[in-house]
Scaffold this motif. Structure first.
Motif, PDB file in Angstrom:
ATOM      1  N   ALA A   1       0.785  -1.306  -0.120  1.00 41.60           N
ATOM      2  CA  ALA A   1      -0.015  -0.141   0.115  1.00 41.60           C
ATOM      3  C   ALA A   1       0.846   1.473  -0.046  1.00 41.60           C
ATOM      4  O   ALA A   1       1.119   1.717   1.056  1.00 41.60           O
ATOM      5  N   PRO A   2       1.360   1.386  -1.179  1.00 40.74           N
ATOM      6  CA  PRO A   2       2.519   2.689  -1.208  1.00 40.74           C
ATOM      7  C   PRO A   2       1.773   4.217  -0.725  1.00 40.74           C
ATOM      8  O   PRO A   2       2.507   5.055  -0.360  1.00 40.74           O
ATOM      9  N   ASN A   3       0.511   4.132  -0.515  1.00 47.00           N
ATOM     10  CA  ASN A   3      -0.164   5.420  -0.103  1.00 47.00           C
ATOM     11  C   ASN A   3      -0.449   5.464   1.402  1.00 47.00           C
ATOM     12  O   ASN A   3      -0.941   6.412   1.886  1.00 47.00           O
ATOM     13  N   ASP A   4       0.026   4.371   2.211  1.00 48.77           N
ATOM     14  CA  ASP A   4      -0.141   4.277   3.574  1.00 48.77           C
ATOM     15  C   ASP A   4       0.891   5.277   4.304  1.00 48.77           C
ATOM     16  O   ASP A   4       2.082   4.937   4.607  1.00 48.77           O
ATOM     17  N   ARG A   5       0.202   6.579   4.579  1.00 52.95           N
ATOM     18  CA  ARG A   5       1.299   7.424   5.178  1.00 52.95           C
ATOM     19  C   ARG A   5       1.458   7.003   6.427  1.00 52.95           C
ATOM     20  O   ARG A   5       2.811   7.530   7.126  1.00 52.95           O
ATOM     21  N   GLU A   6       0.859   6.433   7.238  1.00 48.49           N
ATOM     22  CA  GLU A   6       1.090   5.958   8.528  1.00 48.49           C
ATOM     23  C   GLU A   6       2.295   5.116   8.432  1.00 48.49           C
ATOM     24  O   GLU A   6       3.191   4.998   9.272  1.00 48.49           O
ATOM     25  N   ALA A   7       2.356   4.235   7.593  1.00 46.27           N
ATOM     26  CA  ALA A   7       3.406   3.163   7.482  1.00 46.27           C
ATOM     27  C   ALA A   7       4.645   3.931   7.101  1.00 46.27           C
ATOM     28  O   ALA A   7       5.820   3.360   7.488  1.00 46.27           O
ATOM     29  N   VAL A   8       4.582   4.884   6.290  1.00 48.21           N
ATOM     30  CA  VAL A   8       5.817   5.792   5.723  1.00 48.21           C
ATOM     31  C   VAL A   8       6.350   6.629   6.979  1.00 48.21           C
ATOM     32  O   VAL A   8       7.511   6.511   6.978  1.00 48.21           O
ATOM     33  N   ALA A   9       5.454   7.036   7.606  1.00 38.38           N
ATOM     34  CA  ALA A   9       5.969   7.744   8.895  1.00 38.38           C
ATOM     35  C   ALA A   9       6.445   6.822   9.858  1.00 38.38           C
ATOM     36  O   ALA A   9       7.521   7.028  10.679  1.00 38.38           O
ATOM     37  N   GLY A  10       5.828   5.607  10.111  1.00 43.04           N
ATOM     38  CA  GLY A  10       6.226   4.615  11.043  1.00 43.04           C
ATOM     39  C   GLY A  10       7.735   4.181  10.662  1.00 43.04           C
ATOM     40  O   GLY A  10       8.410   3.969  11.570  1.00 43.04           O
ATOM     41  N   LEU A  11       7.801   3.690   9.485  1.00 41.81           N
ATOM     42  CA  LEU A  11       9.203   3.259   8.850  1.00 41.81           C
ATOM     43  C   LEU A  11      10.349   4.390   9.225  1.00 41.81           C
ATOM     44  O   LEU A  11      11.552   4.135   9.742  1.00 41.81           O
ATOM     45  N   ALA A  12      10.091   5.761   8.906  1.00 36.83           N
ATOM     46  CA  ALA A  12      11.021   6.636   9.098  1.00 36.83           C
ATOM     47  C   ALA A  12      11.078   6.820  10.675  1.00 36.83           C
ATOM     48  O   ALA A  12      12.373   6.994  11.112  1.00 36.83           O
TER      49      ALA A  12
END
Length: 314
Positions: A208-219
């Protein structure tokens, strides 16, 4: 009084939340059995509005129940995203916490007094003493952890009252079920297995490339992973000895960001950028993009730093 962080890392800051209360806290003699232990604190709501004028009452309330203070701005996308999540998680604590929301744009005295440099900024009052929790965006899994540990630390200091909403006791809201890979990352963070958490977030982003929570969580968890086991003194010493050493400067920028010194982290890397070769510039650019996710893409400091980075690139 302090909420202890990971003793091995010795990195007390706004982002490294996973080690809160990871070692026993010394309570004042007799605090656990003090007069406020278990006291019912009656309020009209679990979420109240704070201002420069009425904040004294919340300082007094914090001697009976821990008070989470959220300084927000309607101009900040990160603030808008945080508000419902923070309110829901405080409600799930079933009266162990009180949330006070402060409009940072309308209350400059509190912004200055709490040393807020960006919105959102979240601090906790325990026994009348403010302590920083985080600034900018924080993944929900970590936010839930830190609120639980705040309750533990407050109880150890004798601040263990319970908020009762007038007209009925505060009831916990059923916790929403996390997507499986988010839950996997959450569980890994809880046991400090940052590598597994990173892998879970990466897999979620592929799906889910648009999962902003996952992107922020990864960072966020990547920052925790990089700082794990390092000491403040060693990081600072290496950065001072190597002003153009990319690894040393990236480490100290991580340290700045983890301590809530967002502008310092941005300035350090943006000032370093012009003197680096292409490989060094790529590394700094990628780290800054991670920072933008952690702080929140709508934050004014991010907007300014992004513009400066664009100017350096083009």
């Amino acid at each position: 009084m302090s909420i202890p962080m990971n003793p091995g890392a010795n990195l007390r800051g706004a982002v490294d939340l996973s080690g809160l209360a990871s070692r026993p806290q010394q309570a004042a003699p007799g605090a656990a059995a003090g007069p406020n232990a278990g006291e019912a604190v009656r309020v009209p709501s679990l979420v109240l509005g704070g201002t420069d004028e009425n904040f004294g009452q919340f300082i007094e309330l914090s001697t009976r129940v821990p008070v989470v203070v959220e300084l927000y701005s309607d101009r900040s996308e990160a603030s808008t995203a945080l508000a419902p999540v923070l309110e829901r998680l405080v409600t799930q604590q079933a009266g162990a916490l009180l949330l006070v929301r402060v409009d940072a744009d309308a209350n400059p005295q509190l912004v200055q007094g709490l040393q807020a440099t960006t919105a959102p900024t979240v601090v906790v009052l325990i026994g009348g003493q403010p302590m920083p929790l985080f600034q900018g965006a924080v993944p929900e899994a970590q936010l839930s952890q830190v609120l639980g540990r705040v309750v533990e630390a407050a109880a150890q200091s004798g601040v263990s009252g319970r908020v009762v909403v007038e007209g009925g006791a505060a009831e916990p809201t059923p916790e929403p079920e996390l997507p499986p890979l988010h839950q996997e990352a959450y569980d890994a963070i809880a046991r400090r297995d940052y590598a597994t958490a990173i892998a879970a977030y990466q897999k979620q982003i592929l799906q889910a490339p648009n999962d902003r929570e996952a992107v922020a969580g990864l960072a966020q968890v990547s920052l925790l992973h990089r700082l794990d086991g390092k000491t403040l003194d060693a990081i600072r010493a290496a950065a001072a000895a190597g002003p153009e050493d990319v690894d040393a400067q990236l480490d100290v920028a991580d340290l700045d960001l983890s301590g809530g010194h967002v502008a310092d982290a941005f300035d350090r890397l943006l000032a370093l950028f012009p003197v680096l070769d292409s490989d060094g510039r790529d590394r700094v650019r990628e780290r800054l993009l991670d920072y933008f996710e952690i702080v929140g893409v709508g934050d004014p400091l991010v907007t300014s730093a992004r513009a400066r980075l664009a100017g350096l690139l083009y």
